[in-house]
Structures are given as C-alpha cells and as structure tokens.
Scaffold this motif. Structure first.
Motif, PDB file in Angstrom:
ATOM      1  N   CYS A  11       0.835  -1.209   0.000  1.00  0.00           N
ATOM      2  CA  CYS A  11       0.000   0.000   0.000  1.00  0.00           C
ATOM      3  C   CYS A  11       0.870   1.260   0.000  1.00  0.00           C
ATOM      4  CB  CYS A  11      -0.934  -0.023   1.201  1.00  0.00           C
ATOM      5  SG  CYS A  11      -2.067   1.367   1.251  1.00  0.00           S
ATOM      6  N   ALA A  12       1.939   1.241   0.790  1.00  0.00           N
ATOM      7  CA  ALA A  12       2.838   2.401   0.844  1.00  0.00           C
ATOM      8  C   ALA A  12       3.521   2.619  -0.494  1.00  0.00           C
ATOM      9  CB  ALA A  12       3.872   2.214   1.954  1.00  0.00           C
ATOM     10  N   ARG A  13       3.946   1.523  -1.137  1.00  0.00           N
ATOM     11  CA  ARG A  13       4.574   1.635  -2.455  1.00  0.00           C
ATOM     12  C   ARG A  13       3.588   2.185  -3.478  1.00  0.00           C
ATOM     13  NH1 ARG A  13       6.446  -4.021  -3.772  1.00  0.00           N
ATOM     14  NH2 ARG A  13       4.905  -4.580  -2.234  1.00  0.00           N
ATOM     15  N   ALA A  14       2.353   1.681  -3.418  1.00  0.00           N
ATOM     16  CA  ALA A  14       1.330   2.152  -4.360  1.00  0.00           C
ATOM     17  C   ALA A  14       1.059   3.638  -4.153  1.00  0.00           C
ATOM     18  CB  ALA A  14       0.050   1.342  -4.192  1.00  0.00           C
ATOM     19  N   GLY A  68      -1.384  15.023   0.849  1.00  0.00           N
ATOM     20  CA  GLY A  68      -0.200  15.222   1.684  1.00  0.00           C
ATOM     21  C   GLY A  68      -0.170  14.283   2.882  1.00  0.00           C
ATOM     22  N   VAL A  69      -1.317  14.103   3.521  1.00  0.00           N
ATOM     23  CA  VAL A  69      -1.400  13.175   4.667  1.00  0.00           C
ATOM     24  C   VAL A  69      -1.130  11.747   4.199  1.00  0.00           C
ATOM     25  CG1 VAL A  69      -2.986  12.169   6.363  1.00  0.00           C
ATOM     26  CG2 VAL A  69      -2.889  14.652   6.071  1.00  0.00           C
ATOM     27  N   LEU A  70      -1.726  11.354   3.077  1.00  0.00           N
ATOM     28  CA  LEU A  70      -1.490  10.012   2.545  1.00  0.00           C
ATOM     29  C   LEU A  70      -0.019   9.822   2.167  1.00  0.00           C
ATOM     30  CD1 LEU A  70      -4.660   9.521   0.310  1.00  0.00           C
ATOM     31  CD2 LEU A  70      -4.123   8.364   2.473  1.00  0.00           C
ATOM     32  N   LEU A  71       0.600  10.840   1.604  1.00  0.00           N
ATOM     33  CA  LEU A  71       2.020  10.784   1.259  1.00  0.00           C
ATOM     34  C   LEU A  71       2.864  10.607   2.515  1.00  0.00           C
ATOM     35  CD1 LEU A  71       4.189  11.033  -0.990  1.00  0.00           C
ATOM     36  CD2 LEU A  71       4.181  13.490  -0.539  1.00  0.00           C
ATOM     37  N   LEU A  72       2.530  11.342   3.559  1.00  0.00           N
ATOM     38  CA  LEU A  72       3.262  11.235   4.821  1.00  0.00           C
ATOM     39  C   LEU A  72       3.100   9.842   5.431  1.00  0.00           C
ATOM     40  CD1 LEU A  72       5.022  12.729   6.852  1.00  0.00           C
ATOM     41  CD2 LEU A  72       2.933  13.503   7.986  1.00  0.00           C
ATOM     42  N   ILE A  73       1.894   9.297   5.384  1.00  0.00           N
ATOM     43  CA  ILE A  73       1.656   7.943   5.899  1.00  0.00           C
ATOM     44  C   ILE A  73       2.493   6.932   5.109  1.00  0.00           C
ATOM     45  CG2 ILE A  73      -0.077   6.101   6.034  1.00  0.00           C
ATOM     46  CD1 ILE A  73      -2.118   8.365   6.720  1.00  0.00           C
ATOM     47  N   ALA A  74       2.496   7.058   3.782  1.00  0.00           N
ATOM     48  CA  ALA A  74       3.291   6.149   2.950  1.00  0.00           C
ATOM     49  C   ALA A  74       4.772   6.290   3.270  1.00  0.00           C
ATOM     50  CB  ALA A  74       3.031   6.433   1.473  1.00  0.00           C
ATOM     51  N   LEU A  75       5.223   7.506   3.433  1.00  0.00           N
ATOM     52  CA  LEU A  75       6.631   7.763   3.712  1.00  0.00           C
ATOM     53  C   LEU A  75       7.033   7.154   5.048  1.00  0.00           C
ATOM     54  CD1 LEU A  75       9.023   9.274   2.436  1.00  0.00           C
ATOM     55  CD2 LEU A  75       8.377  11.233   3.829  1.00  0.00           C
ATOM     56  N   ILE A  76       6.218   7.335   6.066  1.00  0.00           N
ATOM     57  CA  ILE A  76       6.515   6.773   7.389  1.00  0.00           C
ATOM     58  C   ILE A  76       6.539   5.245   7.320  1.00  0.00           C
ATOM     59  CG2 ILE A  76       5.606   6.466   9.728  1.00  0.00           C
ATOM     60  CD1 ILE A  76       4.642   9.430   9.516  1.00  0.00           C
ATOM     61  N   SER A  77       5.573   4.680   6.639  1.00  0.00           N
ATOM     62  CA  SER A  77       5.507   3.225   6.491  1.00  0.00           C
ATOM     63  C   SER A  77       6.745   2.697   5.770  1.00  0.00           C
ATOM     64  CB  SER A  77       4.244   2.841   5.730  1.00  0.00           C
ATOM     65  OG  SER A  77       4.169   1.456   5.560  1.00  0.00           O
ATOM     66  N   MET A  78       7.137   3.360   4.703  1.00  0.00           N
ATOM     67  CA  MET A  78       8.322   2.929   3.960  1.00  0.00           C
ATOM     68  C   MET A  78       9.592   3.150   4.775  1.00  0.00           C
ATOM     69  SD  MET A  78       7.371   4.131   0.110  1.00  0.00           S
ATOM     70  CE  MET A  78       8.800   3.384  -0.636  1.00  0.00           C
ATOM     71  N   TRP A  79       9.640   4.233   5.542  1.00  0.00           N
ATOM     72  CA  TRP A  79      10.824   4.527   6.362  1.00  0.00           C
ATOM     73  C   TRP A  79      11.030   3.444   7.419  1.00  0.00           C
ATOM     74  CZ3 TRP A  79      10.824   5.960  11.654  1.00  0.00           C
ATOM     75  CH2 TRP A  79      12.091   6.292  12.161  1.00  0.00           C
TER      76      TRP A  79
END
Length: 179
Positions: A11-14, A68-79
């Motif tokens: 999901c984060a990659r998508a 932006g919130v979804l991007l931040l969630i994806a970024l945190i998950s990937m980090w």
C-alpha cells in the motif's frame, strides 16, 4: 513486478507511486488551466471569478491536504521498513516528499490566508485587485510542480524494476513460448 522492495508495504509503495501524478494533475487542471481561463470566459466579472476561484481553490487545498497526509503515511511506512532493508532511491523520495509537504504548509497556512484578505477587499469594493501575494502563490505552485515531478521520477526509479529486469522477463517469456 517490484524489485528489492518486497519488504516495503504494498500500500505504501502504491501510494508513493500514485500520489505525485494525481497531485500534479490537480495542479495542472486547477492552477495552470482553470484559474487563468476563468477570467477570460464571457460574462465573468472579477467578483464572480474571485468567488468561484475561492471555492475551487478551497476544494483543491482540501484535496492537497488529503494527498499530503497520505504521502506522509506512505513515507513513514516505507521509512520503518527502510531501516531494516535499504530501499533504492528512498533518500530522494524522502527529501522530495518533505519539500512538497513544506510547500503545501506554506501555501495553506501563509499564502492562502493572505490571498483571502486581498479577495475580501476586492469583493467589498475597497481594493482594485492585483496583489504580489498571487505571484508568491504561483511561485510556490511552480516549485511544488517541479518537486512533485522529481518525487514521481524518484519513486518510479526506486520502486519499479529497471529495464534490464524487464528484458530478462521478456527473454524468459520468449523462451517459455518456444518450448
């Protein structure tokens, strides 16, 4: 097929692959096409155009905040996963994501309220219009556009296999079909 990123949540990659082009489309459609054309339409007065523009840009800003919130969630998950196993191009994705989020914050918290003051004065009839704040907004929007393009390229390079891997798959498929 994604390579070397199977440990990163799908999901984060998508989200990292989809958010930048969606956000770019929003900027192109609203800021670069709709806003300039609105005032050239027959019968659109400055107050009417400003009224429409305020509603459109409010809706756009809400959509941008959600993205932006979804991007931040994806970024945190990937980090979180990047700490265990390195993701290709993650540093660039992280840097461009943070720049995009900072630009969104500047647009939302500083520039839009200043523009609202100007448009209120124009709608009251106490100001003719034409403020430098619009140029700041356009400048931030242009920088955001470039940053999102760079983020999109970084995400594609980091999360989608290089063409050599694709050629290898094509070669395997060709060999399989010959047998």
């Amino acid at each position: 097929m994604l390579i070397k990123t199977t440990h990163a949540p799908r999901c984060a990659r998508a989200l990292m692959l989809l958010i930048p082009p969606i956000w770019l489309g929003l900027i192109i459609g609203i800021s670069f096409i709709e806003a300039p054309l609105k005032f050239t339409a027959p019968g659109i007065t400055i107050p009417l155009g400003l009224g429409i523009g305020r509603r459109v840009f409010l809706a756009m800003n809400i959509a941008e905040v959600i993205l932006g919130v979804l991007l931040l969630i994806a970024l945190i998950s990937m980090w979180r996963n990047h700490r265990r196993q390195e993701l290709p191009n993650f540093g660039k994705m992280q840097r461009y994501s943070f720049i995009a989020l900072i630009l969104l914050l500047i647009k939302t918290a500083i520039i839009r309220p200043l523009l609202a003051v100007h448009t209120d004065r124009v709608l009251e009839g106490s100001f003719e219009g034409g403020s430098t704040t619009h140029y700041y907004y356009i400048g931030v929007e242009a920088i955001l556009f470039v940053v999102l393009l760079l983020l999109m390229v970084s995400a594609i390079r980091g999360l989608i296999p290089p063409t050599a891997a694709i050629d290898g798959v094509a070669k395997n498929n060709k060999e399989a079909s010959e047998h």
